[in-house]
Write an enzyme that holds these catalytic residues in place. Structure first.
Site, PDB file in Angstrom:
ATOM      1  N   HIS A 114       0.832  -1.199   0.000  1.00 34.61           N
ATOM      2  CA  HIS A 114       0.000   0.000   0.000  1.00 34.61           C
ATOM      3  C   HIS A 114       0.872   1.256   0.000  1.00 34.61           C
ATOM      4  CE1 HIS A 114      -3.787  -2.100   0.622  1.00 34.61           C
ATOM      5  NE2 HIS A 114      -3.178  -2.849   1.532  1.00 34.61           N
TER       6      HIS A 114
ATOM      7  N   ALA B   3      13.878 -16.533  11.402  1.00 38.86           N
ATOM      8  CA  ALA B   3      12.471 -16.519  11.778  1.00 38.86           C
ATOM      9  C   ALA B   3      12.040 -15.124  12.236  1.00 38.86           C
ATOM     10  CB  ALA B   3      12.220 -17.533  12.893  1.00 38.86           C
TER      11      ALA B   3
ATOM     12  N   ARG C 107      25.405 -11.936   8.493  1.00 35.40           N
ATOM     13  CA  ARG C 107      26.533 -12.815   8.183  1.00 35.40           C
ATOM     14  C   ARG C 107      26.534 -13.070   6.681  1.00 35.40           C
ATOM     15  NH1 ARG C 107      26.893 -17.225  12.224  1.00 35.40           N
ATOM     16  NH2 ARG C 107      28.445 -15.879  13.229  1.00 35.40           N
TER      17      ARG C 107
END
Length: 234
Positions: free
Chosen positions: A126, A173, A197
Site C-alpha cells: 500500500h 524466523a 553474516r
C-alpha cells in the site's frame, strides 16, 4: 449422546481421510488449472485461498503445506494478460503451512527453496502519498520479488516487494526483509532485516562461525549479531 459421539467420530474420520487424500496432485483436474504443475508436486489439504491458477507455475516435486494462500491478481477471475505466470515456484521446494504468496506482478522462487510455516511473500504494498485519501483506497505499488535457489526462510518471516535474495540465503524466523539486493550466501535477521553474516570465497564466513557452530536458519535470530553489517542499498 451416543448419536453426538457417533457423528463426532465420523466427522473426525472424514477429516482425517481428507487430510491424507484430498491434496492437489499432479495430473488431477485441479492441477490442470495451473499454468504448470510438475510431477510429484502436491498442495496439502485444506488450502486457505488459491486463485489465479492460470498465472501460477509450480515445478516438479514441490510440496506446499496446508492452509496456504497462493494468489495471482487482485480477485478471482481477474485476467492478467499474456505475459506468462505471475508466480513461479521452482523444483524441489517446500512451502510451509499457513504461508502466503500473494502476487500481482512477479514473484519467483528458484529451485530447492524451503520456508517455515506462516511466511508472507508479496510483490505489492500500500502507498500513503495522498493524505486526503484513505490508505486502503490508494492504488498500491508493485515491485517484483526474486528468491534464489537453495534459500531458507524461517517461520513468520515477511518478504516485502522489491526483495532480490541471492542463492543459498538464510532469512531468520520473524524477520522482515526490506527491498534490495542480497548477495548469495547472505544471512538476514531482524526487524528491519539486515545482513548479519555473509560468505566470502577467500575469508569464509564473515563474521566467522563460533567454535562448533553450524549455521542453522531456524535459529539464526537467536545467535547472530543483528547490528554487525549494513543493510543492502535500496
Amino acid at each position: 449422546m451416543r448419536v453426538s459421539r457417533l457423528v463426532s467420530w465420523m466427522l473426525r474420520g472424514l477429516w482425517s481421510w481428507a487430510r491424507r487424500h484430498a491434496d492437489v496432485r499432479s495430473g488431477s483436474r485441479a492441477a490442470r488449472r495451473f499454468a504448470a504443475y510438475g510431477p510429484g508436486t502436491s498442495i496439502a489439504f485444506p488450502p486457505a485461498t488459491i486463485f489465479g491458477e492460470p498465472w501460477i507455475a509450480l515445478g516438479a516435486h514441490t510440496l506446499v503445506g496446508a492452509d496456504i494462500t497462493l494468489t495471482a491478481g487482485m480477485v478471482p477471475g481477474q485476467q492478467l494478460g499474456e505475459a506468462g505466470p505471475v508466480i513461479r515456484i521452482g523444483d524441489g521446494c517446500t512451502i510451509g503451512r499457513g504461508s502466503h504468496v500473494v502476487a500481482h506482478r512477479s514473484i519467483e522462487l528458484g529451485d530447492d527453496v524451503f520456508t517455515g510455516p506462516y511466511v508472507y511473500i508479496t510483490d505489492q504494498n500500500h502507498v500513503y502519498a495522498d493524505v486526503e485519501v484513505p490508505v486502503g483506497r490508494q492504488w498500491p505499488a508493485d515491485d517484483p520479488v526474486r528468491i534464489g535457489d537453495g534459500t531458507w526462510i524461517g517461520a513468520n518471516a515477511v518478504v516485502l516487494p522489491g526483495v532480490r535474495l541471492g542463492r543459498n540465503c538464510v532469512v531468520a524466523a520473524s524477520s522482515v526483509v526490506r527491498p534490495g539486493d542480497y548477495p548469495d550466501h547472505s544471512v538476514v535477521a531482524g526487524v528491519p532485516g539486515r545482513i548479519v553474516r555473509r560468505y566470502d570465497p577467500e575469508a569464509g564466513w564473515v563474521p566467522p562461525l563460533r567454535s562448533g557452530e553450524t549455521p542453522r536458519g531456524e535459529n539464526a535470530s537467536a545467535h547472530l549479531d543483528g547490528g554487525s553489517m549494513a543493510p543492502p542499498e535500496v
